[in-house]
Scaffold this motif. Structure first.
Motif, short mmCIF file in Angstrom:
data_model
loop_
_atom_site.label_atom_id
_atom_site.label_comp_id
_atom_site.label_asym_id
_atom_site.label_seq_id
_atom_site.Cartn_x
_atom_site.Cartn_y
_atom_site.Cartn_z
N PRO B 265 0.82 -1.21 0.00
CA PRO B 265 0.00 0.00 0.00
C PRO B 265 0.85 1.25 0.00
O PRO B 265 1.83 1.33 0.75
N GLY B 266 0.48 2.17 -0.86
CA GLY B 266 1.25 3.41 -0.94
C GLY B 266 2.61 3.22 -1.59
O GLY B 266 3.37 4.18 -1.69
N GLY B 267 2.92 2.00 -2.01
CA GLY B 267 4.24 1.75 -2.58
C GLY B 267 5.36 2.00 -1.59
O GLY B 267 6.51 2.25 -1.97
N GLY C 430 0.77 1.49 -19.81
CA GLY C 430 1.72 2.21 -18.96
C GLY C 430 1.58 1.86 -17.50
O GLY C 430 2.56 1.67 -16.81
N ASN C 432 0.87 3.57 -14.91
CA ASN C 432 1.24 4.53 -13.85
C ASN C 432 0.01 5.04 -13.12
O ASN C 432 0.02 5.19 -11.90
N ARG C 435 -1.38 2.37 -10.92
CA ARG C 435 -0.56 2.14 -9.74
C ARG C 435 -0.79 3.22 -8.70
O ARG C 435 -0.87 2.94 -7.51
N ASN C 439 -2.07 2.41 -5.04
CA ASN C 439 -1.19 2.78 -3.93
C ASN C 439 -1.85 3.73 -2.95
O ASN C 439 -1.39 3.85 -1.81
N ASN C 440 -2.88 4.42 -3.39
CA ASN C 440 -3.54 5.38 -2.51
C ASN C 440 -4.89 4.89 -1.98
O ASN C 440 -5.54 5.58 -1.20
N GLU C 464 0.17 14.02 -14.48
CA GLU C 464 1.49 13.53 -14.90
C GLU C 464 1.41 12.05 -15.25
O GLU C 464 1.97 11.60 -16.26
N ARG C 468 1.94 10.26 -18.95
CA ARG C 468 2.94 9.21 -19.16
C ARG C 468 2.28 7.98 -19.78
O ARG C 468 2.82 7.37 -20.71
N GLN C 472 2.81 6.40 -23.52
CA GLN C 472 3.14 5.00 -23.73
C GLN C 472 2.18 4.38 -24.74
O GLN C 472 2.60 3.64 -25.65
N PHE C 475 3.01 5.66 -28.13
CA PHE C 475 4.25 5.06 -28.62
C PHE C 475 3.98 3.65 -29.15
O PHE C 475 4.49 3.26 -30.22
#
Lengths: 264, 315, 525
Positions: B265-267, C430, C432, C435, C439-440, C464, C468, C472, C475
């Motif tokens: 989580p959160g990396g 990509g 991103n 992720r 992650n949040n 951002e 990205r 990708q 590309f």
């Protein structure tokens, strides 16, 4: 193209089979000796250049070499050219413009544009000249600085009138339709272009079905219930097991109800 | 110290070099070739297979501006500090074993230390993953049973951590704020067999007369450790330090097993090696992964150089 | 010289014995490999779930009885390493004759697998004597293999594999526990009932001291759950706001709409989806995101959870290992009458043909492609499909194959409205943005979760990340456009050029140009 009956795996001695398997490195290795043995054979020169463009690793040196080879091939004037030979040299000229357009890291758009236009002037009506018109359309619509979407419509429509081959005509219609509906919010104009593209028809799987759905949605927006229902139902009949089918049938019924007609 | 071989003698015995050729061949094929291939591919946009495009230094430029990569170096720096701390129990254990008067007892403890080494590292990692399980894990059950969890909840309220709640199990690996503490806890009591054996070997080279002289001077046990044992095993400590820094920088197996390929989580658990793995095998950006590997290599090289230059051991 | 004591010889003896055994083992493998009397076919796959290997074994045994000159070897590979295993085998030209196609795009499929279109229009000889006799092979599959074609040949239109099965996602429930908690083993049908069941379980726990969790879950399976729930909130939105006017929203369309600021997580439908995710996590075990499939499965089989949201591929192990009866139902989604979530809902969703599973293709390096094709036909025949369905408890993709006798509920629900779309950018090239979302997610979920905090954290880096990812995607599209020029050239330089081939390639290139150029013009001028 389908694999030859018997399911034989591609042999390395057949460069065209290697290319169909997307193994351009092997295809290039197979064509190189053939090209060296007959350097004035346009077909082999173009195939070798095509392999150079796609072989791995991809390097600017290979792209330059391919371009130079194609340019020489396009400009070479054999004493008694056959129609097949002429076609190959036209293909070479087209590919030179494609390389300038899309293969260098910094596109050479002006040179590509000149190449496409020269091709159209030299070989009007040829399938590749029509493809060149399509590429010019893309340049006008998306790669010309300072040209607003509204200003691209007229020149692209002018290209459309000069093109006879189905593929470029269809794609020009779709380009115009997209600009009209997404950027200029002119649903009526977009609908006309989508319909024209649908009449020509697509080869890609399911693309005709997607067009039916798009036409149905636009027609419903414009209050053309019958048209909407017709295209919605065409989608539903072609895709009985699709996740959208039941919704589409409902939308068709609603579109017809809005015009006061009943579902056939 | 061995005398250098004269050039004439070396040339006379040239046939003997054939005996080392197979080993050199293996090292070349399985160590140097992959490394060379990684250096080569770091200059390509490479998706695996033979589909690649030369892009020069773009991968390195991208790595320089990659926030995930630099954050991962931050994380790994914290882990290096943790691991430095975790060296201490191994040193203390080695000293304790060394001071045992009975040789049989010493041997027995050495065997007990070595036996767990037969358990594959991956199995240990999975056992620890189970330890951290919020519902069934040993760690949470022990904390509940001993009342330590209640203490943690009170401390949480006082310090405002927001990670320990009275009516919810502690999510050691599911809360970003607890990822690094979990990685610190991993391996408790941090007595690695290899480290202990290395230190023990160093301690056993200390002559008995040194201890006798110390006892005559009235040196106590702690002072013996501080002024005799520790200085005389600093060579081994330095070796461990180098191995520890290199290992911590390049390893990611622990984070991959415990936290998955996104670093949890959160990396928060993302380390450079894991980011390299993620880019290669999850995103399919093999060329960029090679470039990350090169950056990591340069870091390790730099740190090793600094270690050699500044962490000296006075003989 | 003193003789070494015997016990110091023991390690040498052990070493010597082990070395001798391993030499013999290696030598004996080589002897088997050079047996040339039979055609040996190898089939590599990742389907290690209960019942699949056994089903393959039964099919192989049957086939070998019919064809005594053929020997088939199954090579099961764990799914975690399958993609890497497959790629290295394909590149090294050591892949089995038939492999499962997982994490394979069109470029890999086209390069390493044989196209099957020519054979898809021929009848499957192994269907003779069944209602599928004489039916083209393609049409013996519920969706005509369109899902496989769209997955592996969207540009070329080629067919590179056949899918033996289809997957659905289901809510499994422990009938005994459900009866103990509610007095009935009828599962919840609406989201409101699911919510109420959560409360009933909490009351049951308080009353009895039990620690039952409503839904066993884990990191990967929670994503399935969220990606089933959230589209119920974007269902109406997809129909009303589809930029491509086709009742769906592509990842690229979603990315561009977010970048332009037209959509955001504050958009009511999207925010409602996040709220729904947050609400459902209260039914899942604490710390679920750090758990793996085996942990969730364990919790359910140990009767620590009343329900388990998982795939149809998991039903087999529940039946085999569960000491209780497991019921099957669809995940209760908010309906139009739900006071909180109903306004975004169109209606129950259609699963149509499910998602393709067990896609198998023939590698170009196969020495016996005709035998491999024959075996593929055999595997997808009605009779063998029924065996698979019965033994593996999974849904067959072969038309008319009855679902597993004990779980008709696994079959896809055909009637329903179009589904919505996920909001975590899973399918955007990509990775991103996805992720950053994952992650949040902890900010939104959990005891102190705050949706606004989550939205703020994700949207800070979203422009951002989206750029990205779009770069990708662009590309990748450019790479295809460039490659298609070479393909076009080769099509036109063949000794017998076929207009349909080069037209299809030209169209494919136009499709990619239409995808790429507007993105580059707007975001990367």
């Amino acid at each position: 193209m389908l694999a030859a009956p018997g399911l034989a795996a591609a042999t390395r001695s057949d460069p065209w089979a290697d290319a169909r398997n997307l193994n351009f490195t092997a295809a290039g290795a197979g064509i190189a000796p053939l090209h060296q043995a007959a350097p004035n054979d346009a077909r082999l020169a173009v195939a070798y250049a095509a392999a150079l463009l796609a072989r791995q690793p991809r390097t600017e040196a290979n792209i330059d070499e391919a371009r130079a080879l194609l340019e020489r091939t396009a400009q070479f004037n054999p004493t008694a050219p056959s129609p097949a030979d002429t076609d190959q040299r036209i293909l070479a000229a087209y590919l030179v413009a494609r390389i300038d357009h899309d293969h260098f890291e910094t596109p050479r758009l002006d040179i590509a544009r000149s190449g496409y236009e020269a091709l159209r002037v030299a070989h009007p009506g040829h399938a590749l000249a029509d493809q060149a018109a399509l590429q010019l359309g893309y340049m006008l619509a998306y790669q010309t600085a300072g040209l607003s979407p509204a200003d691209t419509i007229a020149p692209v429509e002018a290209l459309l009138t000069s093109v006879r081959s189905e593929n470029p005509r269809r794609e020009l219609h779709l380009m115009l339709a997209r600009i009209q509906v997404r950027t200029l919010h002119n649903d009526a104009a977009a609908l006309a272009h989508f319909q024209a593209a649908r009449v020509i028809g697509c080869l890609a799987t399911n693309r005709d079905n997607e067009l039916d759905l798009t036409i149905g949605t636009l027609a419903a927006r414009l209050g053309q219930g019958d048209l909407a229902a017709r295209h919605y139902l065409a989608f539903a009949e072609a895709n009985p097991q699709e996740v959208r089918t039941q919704t589409v049938r409902r939308l068709a019924a609603e579109a017809l109800a809005a015009t006061g007609s009943s579902t056939k | 110290m061995a005398q250098p071989l004269s050039r004439q003698k070396a040339l006379r015995e040239w046939k003997l070099y054939f005996f080392i050729l197979p080993s050199l061949l293996f090292i070349g094929v399985f160590s140097y070739f992959p490394a060379g291939s990684a250096i080569y591919h770091s200059f390509f946009d490479w998706q695996g297979g033979d589909n690649k495009q030369l892009i020069g230094f773009e991968n390195f430029s991208r790595a320089l501006h990659d926030p995930v990569l630099w954050n991962s170096f931050g994380t790994v720096s914290v882990l290096i500090v943790f691991n430095l701390f975790k060296m201490i129990p191994a040193i203390l254990m080695a000293v304790l074993i060394h001071r045992l008067k009975s040789d049989r007892a010493q041997y027995g403890y050495r065997v007990l230390l070595v036996v767990p080494m037969i358990v594959p590292g991956l199995v240990t990692l999975f056992i620890w993953k189970f330890f951290f399980d919020p519902n069934l894990g040993v760690l949470n059950n022990v904390l509940d049973f001993t009342g330590l969890k209640t203490m943690l909840v009170h401390l949480d309220k006082f310090f405002g951590w927001d990670v320990f709640f009275a009516n919810a199990p502690i999510g050691w690996l599911s809360q970003p704020a607890l990822i690094l503490p979990s990685l610190f806890l991993w391996g408790f009591p941090w007595i690695g067999a290899v480290g202990v054996l290395i230190y023990l070997a160093g301690l056993q080279s200390i002559g008995q007369e040194v201890y006798e002289a110390a006892e005559l001077d009235g040196v106590g046990p702690f002072q013996k450790f501080l002024y005799i044992e520790l200085p005389l095993i600093l060579t081994q400590v330095r070796l461990s330090l180098v191995l520890l820094i290199i290992g911590t920088l390049k390893d990611y197996g622990l984070q991959l097993v415990l936290l998955g390929d996104t670093g949890g989580p959160g990396g928060r658990g993302m380390v450079p090696g894991l980011w390299m793995y993620n880019r290669a095998f999850i995103a399919g950006e093999f060329g960029y992964a090679c470039a990350i590997g090169m950056v990591l290599f340069l870091f390790i090289l730099g740190l090793t150089y600094l270690n050699n230059k500044y962490v000296r051991v006075d003989k | 010289m003193t003789r070494a004591p015997f016990r110091s010889l023991v390690p040498h003896l052990v070493l010597g014995l082990v070395f001798a055994w391993s030499c013999w083992h290696v030598a004996s493998i080589r002897r088997v490999a050079v047996d040339t009397d039979k055609v040996t076919l190898r089939i590599g796959h990742w389907m290690l779930h209960a019942g699949m290997r056994e089903s393959f074994d039964l099919a192989i045994t049957d086939y070998q009885k019919l064809h005594p000159d053929v020997s088939i070897e199954q090579i099961p590979v764990p799914i975690r390493s399958y993609a890497m295993w497959l790629r290295t085998r394909l590149v090294g030209e050591t892949a089995p004759d038939i492999t499962g196609l997982a994490a394979v795009g069109e470029e890999i499929a086209g390069r390493y697998y044989l196209p099957l279109d020519a054979y898809a229009s021929q009848p499957n000889p192994y269907n003779s004597g069944t209602p599928l006799e004489g039916v083209p092979w393609r049409d013996t599959f519920v969706d005509g293999l369109e899902s496989v074609r769209n997955l592996l040949g969207p540009v070329s239109g080629e067919l590179y594999g056949v899918n033996l099965q289809i997957n659905t996602l289901r809510l499994y429930f422990n009938r005994n526990l459900l009866r103990a908690v509610t007095g009935s083993d009828a599962p919840p049908v609406t989201f409101a009932e699911l919510r109420a069941l959560g409360d009933q379980i909490a009351a049951y726990n308080a009353r009895t001291g039990a620690k039952l969790v409503p839904i066993a879950s884990c990191g990967p399976y929670s994503r399935y759950l969220f990606n089933t729930l959230v589209p119920s909130q974007t269902q109406r939105f997809a129909v009303e706001s589809s930029p491509s006017l086709n009742l769906s929203v592509s990842p690229q369309d979603m990315a561009t709409a977010f970048l332009r600021g037209e959509w955001s997580y504050a958009t009511p439908a999207f925010r409602s989806g996040l709220e729904l995710m947050r609400e459902v996590t209260s039914l899942m075990p604490p710390g679920f995101s750090q758990l793996e499939r085996d942990d969730a499965l364990f919790a359910y089989l140990q009767q620590q959870a009343v329900m388990f949201y998982a795939g149809s591929w998991d039903y087999g192990v529940l039946v085999r290992d569960g000491p209780f009866q497991t019921g099957v139902t669809s995940l209760p989604l908010p309906d139009r009458d739900d006071p909180k979530y109903g306004r975004f809902v169109l209606g129950p969703i259609s699963e149509a043909a499910g998602s393709p599973e067990a896609i198998l293709g023939i590698t170009r390096t196969s020495r016996h492609p005709e035998v491999a094709l024959d075996f593929l036909r055999f595997l997808s025949s009605r009779r063998i499909a029924t065996t698979f369905s019965r033994e593996s408890h999974r849904i067959s993709s072969v038309v008319g194959t009855p679902p597993p006798p004990d779980a008709p509920g696994l079959a896809p629900v055909l009637n329903g409205e179009v589904n919505g779309f996920g909001i975590d950018f899973t399918y955007l090239a990509g990775g991103n943005t996805n992720r950053a979302f994952q992650n949040n997610l902890h900010r939104a979920l959990g005891p102190k979760g705050d949706l606004d905090d989550f939205i703020k954290a994700v949207e800070t880096t979203m422009p951002e990340n989206l750029r990205r990812d779009l770069a990708q995607a662009a590309f990748g599209q450019q790479r295809e456009i460039r490659r298609l020029d070479s393909q076009l050239a080769f099509a036109l330089t063949r000794s017998d050029p076929k207009p349909s081939e080069w037209s299809r390639l030209a169209e494919a290139q136009s499709i990619r140009q239409q995808e790429r150029l507007p993105i580059v013009q707007e975001f990367f001028p």
